[in-house]
Design an enzyme around this catalytic site. Sequence first.
Site, PDB file in Angstrom:
ATOM      1  N   GLY A  73     -59.076 -74.964  14.047  1.00 60.06           N
ATOM      2  CA  GLY A  73     -60.303 -74.724  14.798  1.00 60.06           C
ATOM      3  C   GLY A  73     -61.391 -74.135  13.909  1.00 60.06           C
ATOM      4  O   GLY A  73     -62.572 -74.463  14.043  1.00 60.06           O
ATOM      5  N   THR A  74     -60.974 -73.277  12.998  1.00 60.41           N
ATOM      6  CA  THR A  74     -61.927 -72.634  12.091  1.00 60.41           C
ATOM      7  C   THR A  74     -62.647 -73.670  11.222  1.00 60.41           C
ATOM      8  O   THR A  74     -63.871 -73.616  11.049  1.00 60.41           O
ATOM      9  CB  THR A  74     -61.188 -71.609  11.204  1.00 60.41           C
ATOM     10  OG1 THR A  74     -60.593 -70.634  12.070  1.00 60.41           O
ATOM     11  CG2 THR A  74     -62.123 -70.925  10.231  1.00 60.41           C
ATOM     12  N   ASN A 152     -61.965 -65.897  23.851  1.00 64.43           N
ATOM     13  CA  ASN A 152     -60.538 -65.691  23.597  1.00 64.43           C
ATOM     14  C   ASN A 152     -60.050 -64.318  24.028  1.00 64.43           C
ATOM     15  O   ASN A 152     -58.882 -64.137  24.333  1.00 64.43           O
ATOM     16  CB  ASN A 152     -60.221 -65.918  22.113  1.00 64.43           C
ATOM     17  CG  ASN A 152     -61.209 -65.275  21.183  1.00 64.43           C
ATOM     18  OD1 ASN A 152     -62.421 -65.446  21.306  1.00 64.43           O
ATOM     19  ND2 ASN A 152     -60.704 -64.499  20.247  1.00 64.43           N
ATOM     20  N   GLN A 180     -60.232 -72.314  23.259  1.00 64.83           N
ATOM     21  CA  GLN A 180     -59.482 -71.657  24.346  1.00 64.83           C
ATOM     22  C   GLN A 180     -59.550 -72.428  25.665  1.00 64.83           C
ATOM     23  O   GLN A 180     -58.713 -72.221  26.538  1.00 64.83           O
ATOM     24  CB  GLN A 180     -59.998 -70.231  24.568  1.00 64.83           C
ATOM     25  CG  GLN A 180     -59.604 -69.253  23.484  1.00 64.83           C
ATOM     26  CD  GLN A 180     -58.108 -68.988  23.400  1.00 64.83           C
ATOM     27  OE1 GLN A 180     -57.344 -69.271  24.320  1.00 64.83           O
ATOM     28  NE2 GLN A 180     -57.671 -68.452  22.280  1.00 64.83           N
ATOM     29  N   SER A 200     -58.259 -76.728  18.549  1.00 59.02           N
ATOM     30  CA  SER A 200     -57.151 -76.307  17.692  1.00 59.02           C
ATOM     31  C   SER A 200     -55.819 -76.639  18.344  1.00 59.02           C
ATOM     32  O   SER A 200     -55.650 -76.440  19.552  1.00 59.02           O
ATOM     33  CB  SER A 200     -57.252 -74.795  17.431  1.00 59.02           C
ATOM     34  OG  SER A 200     -56.118 -74.374  16.706  1.00 59.02           O
ATOM     35  N   CYS A 326     -57.258 -61.681  15.251  1.00 67.80           N
ATOM     36  CA  CYS A 326     -57.916 -61.604  13.950  1.00 67.80           C
ATOM     37  C   CYS A 326     -58.462 -60.213  13.659  1.00 67.80           C
ATOM     38  O   CYS A 326     -58.725 -59.880  12.525  1.00 67.80           O
ATOM     39  CB  CYS A 326     -59.041 -62.625  13.874  1.00 67.80           C
ATOM     40  SG  CYS A 326     -58.515 -64.230  14.457  1.00 67.80           S
TER      41      CYS A 326
HETATM   42  C1  PLP Z   1     -57.811 -69.337  17.740  1.00 67.11           C
HETATM   43  C2  PLP Z   1     -59.263 -69.568  17.891  1.00 67.11           C
HETATM   44  C3  PLP Z   1     -60.014 -70.170  16.875  1.00 67.11           C
HETATM   45  C4  PLP Z   1     -59.439 -70.496  15.536  1.00 67.11           C
HETATM   46  O1  PLP Z   1     -58.555 -71.585  15.552  1.00 67.11           O
HETATM   47  P1  PLP Z   1     -57.586 -71.760  14.289  1.00 67.11           P
HETATM   48  O2  PLP Z   1     -56.969 -73.101  14.512  1.00 67.11           O
HETATM   49  O3  PLP Z   1     -56.606 -70.639  14.334  1.00 67.11           O
HETATM   50  O4  PLP Z   1     -58.445 -71.733  13.085  1.00 67.11           O
HETATM   51  C5  PLP Z   1     -61.357 -70.371  17.095  1.00 67.11           C
HETATM   52  N1  PLP Z   1     -61.927 -70.036  18.252  1.00 67.11           N
HETATM   53  C6  PLP Z   1     -61.253 -69.469  19.250  1.00 67.11           C
HETATM   54  C7  PLP Z   1     -61.950 -69.126  20.517  1.00 67.11           C
HETATM   55  C8  PLP Z   1     -59.896 -69.205  19.107  1.00 67.11           C
HETATM   56  O5  PLP Z   1     -59.232 -68.614  20.097  1.00 67.11           O
END
Ligand code: PLP
Length: 383
Positions: A73-74, A152, A180, A200, A326
Amino acid sequence: MSASLVYLDNNATTQVDPEVVEEMLPFLTSLYGNPSSAYGFGKQVSLAIEKARERVSQLLQCEPTEIIFNSCGTESTNTAIHSALSADPDRQHIVTTRVEHSATVKTCEALAKKGYEITWLGVNANGQVDLEEVEKAVRSDTALVSVMWANNETGTIFPISDLKEIAKKKGVYFHTDAVQAVGKIPVKLGDSGIQYASLSGHKLHCPKGVGALFSSRRTRLAPYLLGGSQENGKRGGTQNVASIVGFGKASELAALQLERNEKQLRVLRDRFESSVMERVERVKINGDTENRLPNTTNLAFEGLDGEALLMLLDDKNICCSAGSACTSGSVNPSHVLKAMGCSDTHARASLRFSVSHFNTEAEIDYAVNVITEAAAKLRKAFK
Ligand SMILES: *Cc1c(COP(=O)(O)O)cnc(C)c1O
């Protein structure tokens, strides 16, 4: 029961669905071909990626060509922001909120250091943005509005359809971090007027290390990772085939079970939340209880130290979170709760519990009992 794990931290990551593992296994064993190879052994693998793309697109009601697989997701968020900025070098302004995930926060902070301008929209006590304020923040040199679909930490759901209308009216790109929201509530991206969305796998019962970027077919995408012509030239690097196949299966399951899951999550979450509030004194819900993900509750145990409570729960094998995954471990109180106007003490007294359909009512009841005892113990100790 106390020996087995009670995992109430499903916004941090999720258990991989056994059906997802099953679907992935051949691609970790016999089907190891490179999807870019010209011969049949590679072609077989690339077909599996295309099947996964089809399944993800069905969940999101968009075209398969609008899904670009990547690492997380990042990466999706980094890509979307940089792509929007590269479209017009004269537009050097971004509108976002103070409650975004660190993927957005850190990317914008880094851009600010390079001379870009960022408007950080505040939120009210429920964690909601003010639409008028959003509209006022968009300028003639704004490149992008980026607002998450759901938060999140609190589960607060943002008015995405109003927000993307504002961006559309002003002729500005709109990106949403939908990590999310996907799989928990309906998320329609095709023909929505949304240019980019971050997804993600590991928040959706698929392994870590795979993500996807939705990029509207009407929008140009500037690749972030340059290299081979994988993903139709939009993301270089040999694909994480097994995980992509898993992402496809997880999306298929999510689409099939969306309505049932949404209900089931809500039943579990509400059972947990109302029992805790009934049995523990001075507990308050953080966030927008009307517009909220069905699986999330963020509770302030007034007068208690959240970290201390978390440790007592950990002793009983119950997983929950103080702030987001995080930021926990650091001494800083949650930036999300702070943006909502909570004091440091209130933020530090808060814990997030997030369920999945793998949780059971028995687990919920066990967790409520442990929390009730732990809170009583801490209250006595602090008197
Ligand atoms: C977990 C999360 C991310 C990051 O996703 P990754 O795949 O861990 O990089 C980004 N945005 C939100 C809202 C998340 O909960």
